[in-house]
Design an enzyme around this catalytic site. Sequence first.
Site, PDB file in Angstrom:
ATOM      1  CD  GLU A 106      31.125   8.269  69.743  1.00  0.00           C
ATOM      2  OE1 GLU A 106      31.643   9.303  69.354  1.00  0.00           O
ATOM      3  OE2 GLU A 106      31.473   7.139  69.316  1.00  0.00           O
ATOM      4  CB  THR A 121      39.979   7.445  71.872  1.00  0.00           C
ATOM      5  OG1 THR A 121      39.572   7.429  70.497  1.00  0.00           O
ATOM      6  CG2 THR A 121      39.314   8.602  72.585  1.00  0.00           C
TER       7      THR A 121
END
Length: 313
Positions: free
Chosen positions: A128, A181
């Site tokens: 991540e 993101t």
Amino acid sequence: MKSIKIFAPATVANLSCGFDVLGCCLDNVGDEMVISITADPGVKITKIEGANLPMETHKNVAGVAVEAFLKAYGENIGVAIEIYKKIKAGSGIGSSAASSSGAVWAVNHLLGNPFTTHELVKFAMEGEKLASGNAHADNVAPALLGGFTLVRSYDPLDIIKLHSPEDLVMTVIHPQIEVKTSDSRSVIKHKVTLKKAIHQWGNLGGFVAGLFTEDYDLIGRSLDDVIIEPLRSILIPEFNNVKNAAIAKGALGSGISGSGPSIFALSKGMKVANDVATAIQDIYEKTGIDFDIHISKINSKGIKIIEETEYRK
């Protein structure tokens, strides 16, 4: 050579009131991966289908996560990774988390489970970190543990699996637009008023309490975000119309899935979830934007084994 084929599930993170700490696991949406222990030391990405992703280990979230696992494991073994992507990258339903968590879970299983499932979270978080620049756990934790999860603390890492009421069903619409993101994080304010913080804390506590008591009305009242959603929703076409339509059709609540652009609606029962899907589909069909819709029960188990084999010479 040992090999395992797994289902690595999609996830919905934040759930309105739990930015970076709440997430849940979907049941019928996810990737497939084949992980093998090989004779040649090192981690190799040998096949990727369904997406244009890096084959280089250090640029691939699954490769980075497994390398973190092996560093802690302390042995330089060989791992080959095949990825069959069915979760679109940038969809907001945990595409990178599926690859990261699926890879470390499979390697751990093949090696006889030297780490607990909770311990695997920190390795998957390295994937991540590569994907978004932030080592968050709100997607990888539910993918690994199943159901709903709460990140009580990041330092030290403390993950809690929550109760998953059986009647909860998730409807997710994924508009085929890109919301990075990094962009969605850039619009977030780093300071909030005490009034908004108190409101959000109350909703988070109410949501967790609602899960354990199976109080669906309380769950719905708690799906309210006064901090992140007002800022991020401007990046998602028709967000307010989709949210209002979902609630009008009986959804307990609706909000942004992860960093977007997907929008989730949580409902009690499959009939309501299907009605919600029809309503939000009608809205997006008028926009000219391509989209996918997923309807899924909550997956209380997380990653699942599809097939396991052992080859002997």
